[in-house]
Design an enzyme around this catalytic site. Sequence first.
Site, PDB file in Angstrom:
ATOM      1  N   GLN A  78     -27.997   2.996  71.300  1.00 22.81           N
ATOM      2  CA  GLN A  78     -28.760   2.014  72.069  1.00 22.81           C
ATOM      3  C   GLN A  78     -28.334   0.605  71.658  1.00 22.81           C
ATOM      4  O   GLN A  78     -28.890   0.012  70.745  1.00 22.81           O
ATOM      5  CB  GLN A  78     -30.258   2.203  71.865  1.00 22.81           C
ATOM      6  CG  GLN A  78     -31.041   1.324  72.803  1.00 22.81           C
ATOM      7  CD  GLN A  78     -32.507   1.670  72.855  1.00 22.81           C
ATOM      8  OE1 GLN A  78     -32.957   2.675  72.330  1.00 22.81           O
ATOM      9  NE2 GLN A  78     -33.261   0.829  73.510  1.00 22.81           N
ATOM     10  N   PHE A  79     -27.338   0.089  72.362  1.00 17.24           N
ATOM     11  CA  PHE A  79     -26.786  -1.220  72.021  1.00 17.24           C
ATOM     12  C   PHE A  79     -27.791  -2.348  72.180  1.00 17.24           C
ATOM     13  O   PHE A  79     -27.662  -3.391  71.563  1.00 17.24           O
ATOM     14  CB  PHE A  79     -25.501  -1.505  72.810  1.00 17.24           C
ATOM     15  CG  PHE A  79     -25.724  -1.975  74.217  1.00 17.24           C
ATOM     16  CD1 PHE A  79     -25.732  -3.332  74.516  1.00 17.24           C
ATOM     17  CD2 PHE A  79     -25.920  -1.066  75.244  1.00 17.24           C
ATOM     18  CE1 PHE A  79     -25.939  -3.771  75.813  1.00 17.24           C
ATOM     19  CE2 PHE A  79     -26.120  -1.491  76.536  1.00 17.24           C
ATOM     20  CZ  PHE A  79     -26.135  -2.854  76.832  1.00 17.24           C
ATOM     21  N   THR A  80     -28.835  -2.146  72.974  1.00 19.41           N
ATOM     22  CA  THR A  80     -29.802  -3.220  73.194  1.00 19.41           C
ATOM     23  C   THR A  80     -30.601  -3.563  71.931  1.00 19.41           C
ATOM     24  O   THR A  80     -31.244  -4.609  71.880  1.00 19.41           O
ATOM     25  CB  THR A  80     -30.762  -2.886  74.346  1.00 19.41           C
ATOM     26  OG1 THR A  80     -31.464  -1.678  74.032  1.00 19.41           O
ATOM     27  CG2 THR A  80     -30.013  -2.750  75.661  1.00 19.41           C
TER      28      THR A  80
END
Length: 149
Positions: A78-80
């Site tokens: 989850q890059f966010t």
Amino acid sequence: MKIVIQRVSEAKVEVENKTVGEISNGLLLLIGLDEEDTKGDAEWLVKKILDLRIFSDEAGKMNLSIQDISGEILCISQFTLISDYKKGNRPSFIKAAKPELALDLFNYFKTEIAKSDLKIESGIFAADMKVSLINDGPVTLVFDSKTKN
């Protein structure tokens, strides 16, 4: 590396309406990778997560680890999680690891955590995923390898 750890009674991830990972009693890990992250960050987090005592013992105290209960783990990239939200109203992801580095580190993390012999499931890196869970407790923690010292 930032990881949101959720103690769950069940969790699953779907891609294109197909379940690609599913667990029962265990941990859902949302994993964000920073451009400066290394294998050392992954190794430190794996050890912390495997030894983390957030499952209840016979007395109802959070005193058992995922290993103690032979729990299951679902890993989701989850890059966010690596966002900068200080300026304006639109988050910036400039510090998130580039896809090649992030994929390598995500796979390394999964390989290291799989050495525990627990059931490890995973989403699909960079896919549009639908994650569902039943948070047990709720117990949710955030670990950041940048704060390990």
